[in-house]
Write an enzyme that holds these catalytic residues in place. Structure first.
Site, mmCIF file in Angstrom:
data_model
loop_
_atom_site.group_PDB
_atom_site.id
_atom_site.type_symbol
_atom_site.label_atom_id
_atom_site.label_comp_id
_atom_site.label_asym_id
_atom_site.label_seq_id
_atom_site.Cartn_x
_atom_site.Cartn_y
_atom_site.Cartn_z
ATOM 1 N N LYS A 179 -53.926 -79.029 -25.228
ATOM 2 C CA LYS A 179 -54.314 -79.885 -26.364
ATOM 3 C C LYS A 179 -55.052 -79.039 -27.396
ATOM 4 O O LYS A 179 -56.219 -78.693 -27.231
ATOM 5 C CB LYS A 179 -55.246 -81.027 -25.917
ATOM 6 C CG LYS A 179 -55.465 -82.019 -27.058
ATOM 7 C CD LYS A 179 -56.736 -82.787 -26.947
ATOM 8 C CE LYS A 179 -57.818 -82.410 -27.931
ATOM 9 N NZ LYS A 179 -57.484 -82.318 -29.340
ATOM 10 N N GLU A 187 -66.244 -72.364 -22.555
ATOM 11 C CA GLU A 187 -66.739 -71.375 -23.525
ATOM 12 C C GLU A 187 -67.329 -72.176 -24.674
ATOM 13 O O GLU A 187 -66.590 -72.829 -25.411
ATOM 14 C CB GLU A 187 -65.597 -70.505 -24.015
ATOM 15 C CG GLU A 187 -65.048 -69.623 -22.922
ATOM 16 C CD GLU A 187 -64.033 -68.647 -23.471
ATOM 17 O OE1 GLU A 187 -64.251 -67.451 -23.351
ATOM 18 O OE2 GLU A 187 -63.018 -69.103 -24.023
ATOM 19 N N CYS A 245 -67.824 -68.233 -32.738
ATOM 20 C CA CYS A 245 -68.902 -68.472 -31.761
ATOM 21 C C CYS A 245 -69.790 -67.240 -31.597
ATOM 22 O O CYS A 245 -70.944 -67.357 -31.223
ATOM 23 C CB CYS A 245 -68.311 -68.909 -30.427
ATOM 24 S SG CYS A 245 -67.111 -67.730 -29.798
ATOM 25 N N GLU A 265 -76.678 -73.586 -34.042
ATOM 26 C CA GLU A 265 -75.449 -72.961 -34.522
ATOM 27 C C GLU A 265 -75.179 -73.425 -35.954
ATOM 28 O O GLU A 265 -75.239 -74.614 -36.231
ATOM 29 C CB GLU A 265 -74.307 -73.404 -33.597
ATOM 30 C CG GLU A 265 -73.113 -72.527 -33.666
ATOM 31 C CD GLU A 265 -72.048 -72.934 -32.646
ATOM 32 O OE1 GLU A 265 -71.828 -74.138 -32.445
ATOM 33 O OE2 GLU A 265 -71.425 -72.033 -32.056
HETATM 34 P P1 NDP Z 1 -65.240 -79.541 -30.303
HETATM 35 O O1 NDP Z 1 -66.054 -79.473 -29.066
HETATM 36 O O2 NDP Z 1 -65.521 -80.671 -31.258
HETATM 37 O O3 NDP Z 1 -63.690 -79.652 -29.983
HETATM 38 C C1 NDP Z 1 -63.011 -78.697 -29.213
HETATM 39 C C2 NDP Z 1 -61.781 -79.320 -28.599
HETATM 40 O O4 NDP Z 1 -62.182 -80.340 -27.678
HETATM 41 C C3 NDP Z 1 -60.883 -80.044 -29.619
HETATM 42 O O5 NDP Z 1 -59.544 -79.929 -29.212
HETATM 43 C C4 NDP Z 1 -61.371 -81.481 -29.510
HETATM 44 O O6 NDP Z 1 -60.454 -82.440 -29.974
HETATM 45 C C5 NDP Z 1 -61.594 -81.590 -28.032
HETATM 46 N N1 NDP Z 1 -62.523 -82.660 -27.637
HETATM 47 C C6 NDP Z 1 -63.477 -83.269 -28.384
HETATM 48 N N2 NDP Z 1 -64.127 -84.201 -27.648
HETATM 49 C C7 NDP Z 1 -63.570 -84.164 -26.397
HETATM 50 C C8 NDP Z 1 -63.812 -84.900 -25.200
HETATM 51 N N3 NDP Z 1 -64.754 -85.838 -25.127
HETATM 52 N N4 NDP Z 1 -63.067 -84.615 -24.116
HETATM 53 C C9 NDP Z 1 -62.126 -83.627 -24.164
HETATM 54 N N5 NDP Z 1 -61.840 -82.927 -25.281
HETATM 55 C C10 NDP Z 1 -62.563 -83.175 -26.384
HETATM 56 O O7 NDP Z 1 -65.396 -78.128 -31.030
HETATM 57 P P2 NDP Z 1 -64.851 -77.688 -32.446
HETATM 58 O O8 NDP Z 1 -63.372 -77.910 -32.496
HETATM 59 O O9 NDP Z 1 -65.689 -78.271 -33.522
HETATM 60 O O10 NDP Z 1 -65.074 -76.091 -32.393
HETATM 61 C C11 NDP Z 1 -66.240 -75.444 -32.787
HETATM 62 C C12 NDP Z 1 -67.103 -75.106 -31.578
HETATM 63 O O11 NDP Z 1 -66.394 -74.269 -30.681
HETATM 64 C C13 NDP Z 1 -68.362 -74.332 -31.935
HETATM 65 O O12 NDP Z 1 -69.453 -74.888 -31.273
HETATM 66 C C14 NDP Z 1 -68.102 -72.936 -31.384
HETATM 67 O O13 NDP Z 1 -69.260 -72.236 -31.036
HETATM 68 C C15 NDP Z 1 -67.243 -73.219 -30.199
HETATM 69 N N6 NDP Z 1 -66.465 -72.035 -29.851
HETATM 70 C C16 NDP Z 1 -66.814 -71.299 -28.748
HETATM 71 C C17 NDP Z 1 -66.148 -70.118 -28.438
HETATM 72 C C18 NDP Z 1 -66.482 -69.331 -27.198
HETATM 73 O O14 NDP Z 1 -65.658 -68.485 -26.802
HETATM 74 N N7 NDP Z 1 -67.624 -69.531 -26.590
HETATM 75 C C19 NDP Z 1 -65.072 -69.615 -29.302
HETATM 76 C C20 NDP Z 1 -64.799 -70.472 -30.424
HETATM 77 C C21 NDP Z 1 -65.471 -71.629 -30.678
HETATM 78 P P3 NDP Z 1 -60.466 -82.842 -31.548
HETATM 79 O O15 NDP Z 1 -59.803 -81.744 -32.250
HETATM 80 O O16 NDP Z 1 -59.723 -84.092 -31.673
HETATM 81 O O17 NDP Z 1 -61.892 -82.995 -31.975
#
Ligand code: NDP
Length: 414
Positions: A173, A248, A282, A383
């Site tokens: 997803k 992550e 991130c 962040e």
């Molecule tokens: P989110 O946590 O909002 O979303 C990430 C993914 O999870 C999306 O596909 C989202 O769907 C999905 N999602 C949201 N809610 C749920 C749920 N309740 N159950 C299951 N899946 C869910 O993050 P962002 O997309 O806003 O990404 C930014 C974040 O990612 C930042 O905090 C960043 O630090 C982190 N990140 C971490 C990295 C690492 O390697 N540590 C690397 C890159 C980013 P939908 O798109 O519909 O919201």
């Protein structure tokens, strides 16, 4: 307008509800394409398909699985330009960075194609001569892989490639806000010869599709990259079934510039890591601690370099920085800057939207350097995910280490 479908059981599929979402370009808010927008039912169908495909895929020799992954990598490379253009249009990053992301995703397929052959076990010394203890690796079952919008192809690739190489089947997803390039990547991987159901893709919201992938007992492993709050929720839900988890999450990385640093190199490294992908990484540099003795020189250098960065739509080959991904990201950045200024920070450059007609409809923001920061400011603790380089000076290396470690995050440091 092109419609991007889902992939369930080897078939490009519309959502059961017929719902469609439009993906817009953050540089001008113009529509780029449509996607079939699934829900819980679609996710459940994909999980069932992956469950059916699992025994067959798990039985195939790792060498053979590796051959398919290598072919997938070739196909992704062939389509790299097309996928990269989509990535720039849906996410904002300049085309040369989008290209790098797609090529690095192809590398992930190659890497795990080989690693799958080296999935060694272990012989553990036994307490008894009458028994022998072996640790063997076996494919787990269906892996749910959930990825965010900032590196939508790369982060998905580094999840699905190891799962497939290990003999697991996958339901992916991607972010519902940037799903296009990820879809092309998945379709190319499937075309390489994966049996139907081995790799599935469902579009839709985290609330519906994401939750189903985590809560449905069919998935045995959840691999997630995203926000810490989302990760905590997933951890809690997955624990009800004792599922394996890889999370992550967010970061807040410090960079320390010591008294003996090569100032030009340090400034360039900090600039690159603070502003790449508009700070939406991130492991961005989020806090720069500079020794008192070189603080002024470092600040001058950083500002000089920052002012040379060219901003614009990512398809323009001359730009260094594209738009931010969304108005929400831009507003969060502005709020944190306002909070820092209220508490005594100063702006050395940037701090607002660029002026000009070409920027009016996009989520552009000037790369910003702030000075006189301290830890009472939100930006030094939360962040930001925006193009900001906040500086604070220190007088001893011990103090710098204490400040760098004064964070609940631990993802990266420079
Ligand atoms: P989110 O946590 O909002 O979303 C990430 C993914 O999870 C999306 O596909 C989202 O769907 C999905 N999602 C949201 N809610 C749920 C749920 N309740 N159950 C299951 N899946 C869910 O993050 P962002 O997309 O806003 O990404 C930014 C974040 O990612 C930042 O905090 C960043 O630090 C982190 N990140 C971490 C990295 C690492 O390697 N540590 C690397 C890159 C980013 P939908 O798109 O519909 O919201």
């Amino acid at each position: 307008m092109k419609r991007f479908k889902m992939l369930i059981d080897g078939v490009a599929t519309e959502s059961i509800s017929g719902r469609v979402a439009t993906i817009k370009n953050p540089a001008n808010q113009e529509p780029v394409a449509e996607v079939s927008f699934g829900g819980r039912v679609d996710a459940a169908l994909a999980l069932k398909a992956a469950e059916r495909a699992f025994p067959g895929w798990a039985k195939i020799e790792p060498q053979r699985r590796g051959e398919i992954l290598h072919r997938a990598s070739d196909l992704v490379r062939e389509k790299a330009e097309e996928i990269a253009r989509l990535l720039t249009q849906e996410q904002g990053k300049p085309l040369r960075y989008a290209r790098n992301e797609v090529l690095s995703s192809a590398e992930a397929l190659d890497y795990y194609a080989e690693e799958g052959k080296r999935n060694f076990g272990e012989i553990v010394p036994s307490a008894s001569k009458r028994s022998r203890s072996l640790v063997i690796s076996q494919p787990l079952g269906v892996a749910a892989v959930i990825s965010p919008w900032n590196y939508p192809v790369d982060l998905l690739a580094w999840k699905l490639a190891p799962a497939l190489a290990a003999g697991c089947t996958v339901v992916a997803k991607p972010s519902s806000k940037a799903p296009l390039a990820a879809t092309e990547f998945v379709m190319a991987t499937e075309e390489a010869g994966l049996p139907p159901g081995v790799l599935n893709l469902v579009h839709g919201s985290g609330r519906d599709v994401g939750s189903e992938l985590v809560e449905n007992p069919i998935s045995r492993k959840v691999s997630f990259t995203g926000e810490t709050t989302t990760g905590k929720e997933i951890m809690e839900k997955a624990s009800r079934h004792v599922k394996r988890l890889s999370l992550e999450l967010g970061g807040h990385s410090p960079a320390i510039v010591c008294e003996d640093a090569k100032i030009e190199e340090a400034a360039e490294a900090c600039m690159y890591r603070a502003f790449s992908n508009m700070g939406q990484i991130c492991i961005s540099v989020n806090r720069i601690y500079v020794h008192d003795a070189v603080a002024e020189e470092f600040a001058d250098e950083l500002v000089k370099m920052t002012k040379k960065l060219r901003i614009g739509g990512g398809l323009d080959p001359d730009v260094d920085l594209g738009p931010m991904f969304s108005e929400a990201q831009r507003q969060k950045t502005k709020d944190q800057i306002a909070d820092a200024l209220d508490k005594g920070a100063t702006i050395l450059c940037g701090g607002s939207e660029p002026e000009g007609e070409e920027f009016r409809r996009g989520f552009f923001f000037m790369p910003t350097v702030l000075d006189r920061m301290d830890h009472s400011m939100r930006m030094m603790r939360e962040e930001t995910f925006g193009p900001v380089a906040p500086m604070m000076s220190f007088s001893s290396n011990d103090e710098a280490l204490r400040l760098a470690n004064d964070s609940r995050y631990g993802l990266a440091a420079y």
